[in-house]
Write a protein that holds these residues in place. Sequence first.
Motif, PDB file in Angstrom:
ATOM      1  N   MET A  67      48.408  16.119  69.221  1.00 11.38           N
ATOM      2  CA  MET A  67      47.703  14.871  68.964  1.00 11.38           C
ATOM      3  C   MET A  67      46.212  15.166  69.023  1.00 11.38           C
ATOM      4  N   LYS A  68      45.524  14.878  67.896  1.00 11.84           N
ATOM      5  CA  LYS A  68      44.089  15.146  67.842  1.00 11.84           C
ATOM      6  C   LYS A  68      43.313  13.945  68.344  1.00 11.84           C
ATOM      7  N   LEU A  69      42.529  14.167  69.401  1.00 10.74           N
ATOM      8  CA  LEU A  69      41.729  13.105  69.999  1.00 10.74           C
ATOM      9  C   LEU A  69      40.254  13.299  69.682  1.00 10.74           C
ATOM     10  N   THR A  70      39.634  12.251  69.163  1.00 11.32           N
ATOM     11  CA  THR A  70      38.194  12.216  68.938  1.00 11.32           C
ATOM     12  C   THR A  70      37.610  11.127  69.817  1.00 11.32           C
ATOM     13  N   VAL A  71      36.574  11.451  70.568  1.00 12.92           N
ATOM     14  CA  VAL A  71      35.912  10.471  71.420  1.00 12.92           C
ATOM     15  C   VAL A  71      34.471  10.338  70.944  1.00 12.92           C
ATOM     16  N   ASN A  72      34.145   9.162  70.450  1.00 14.44           N
ATOM     17  CA  ASN A  72      32.800   8.918  69.933  1.00 14.44           C
ATOM     18  C   ASN A  72      31.875   8.426  71.042  1.00 14.44           C
ATOM     19  N   PRO A  73      30.690   9.023  71.160  1.00 19.58           N
ATOM     20  CA  PRO A  73      29.769   8.593  72.216  1.00 19.58           C
ATOM     21  C   PRO A  73      29.136   7.253  71.909  1.00 19.58           C
TER      22      PRO A  73
END
Lengths: 112, 112
Positions: B106-112
């Motif tokens: 599962m690819k997780l992207t966390v945007n600041p």
Amino acid sequence: SQTIHQWPATLVQPVGSPLSLECTVEGTSNPNLYWYRQAAGRGLQLLFYSVGIGQISSEVPQNLSASRPQDRQFILSSKKLLLSDSGFYLCAWRRISGSPLHFGNGTRLTVT
Amino acid sequence: SQELEQSPQSLIVQEGKNLTINCTSSKTLYGLYWYKQKYGEGLIFLMMLQKGGEEKSHEKITAKLDEKKQQSSLHITASQPSHAGIYLCGADTQGGSEKLVFGKGMKLTVNP
């Protein structure tokens, strides 16, 4: 402490050429050793595992072979590479069944 | 053969949000492992679960194994950009087995 070394980090090879990827583990004895391949959209595929010197279990029929000439050395080979052999190859070890795997940094193989 | 299905396949969240990743097995889970991977690098071991109902935490990450031992979840509290990466679940195919198989990640992207 235990460490795992995998090399090379990247490799570009022409179709039909041979392959040899090496993995060594330090700081432990008689580890279980593994080769995985990671390709886009296919997840982490188990290729081979070994529970002792000369003992190799193959999971997927393919153009690759593995050998374990020494207790802490695991080698992935091919006599003639195919385009479909491209991918990210990961070596891993663990003490015994039921314990976590510890991975090397991987080898990015591109077959052209 | 045992298959691990991870959901969602990818996730984009805003920094500070909570999130949950699921891993569902087609068979009983004898050992469930969670790993994190940065693109192009090896897998980093996070946690291992073995008993039904077991729950473990490390910093802001909590993993649980359900009572029936066929599903595990990974929960991240107050996500940070450092949590970004690919999360993979892996499992022993049976008790005492040397084989460890993985989900697709599962690819997780966390945007600041």
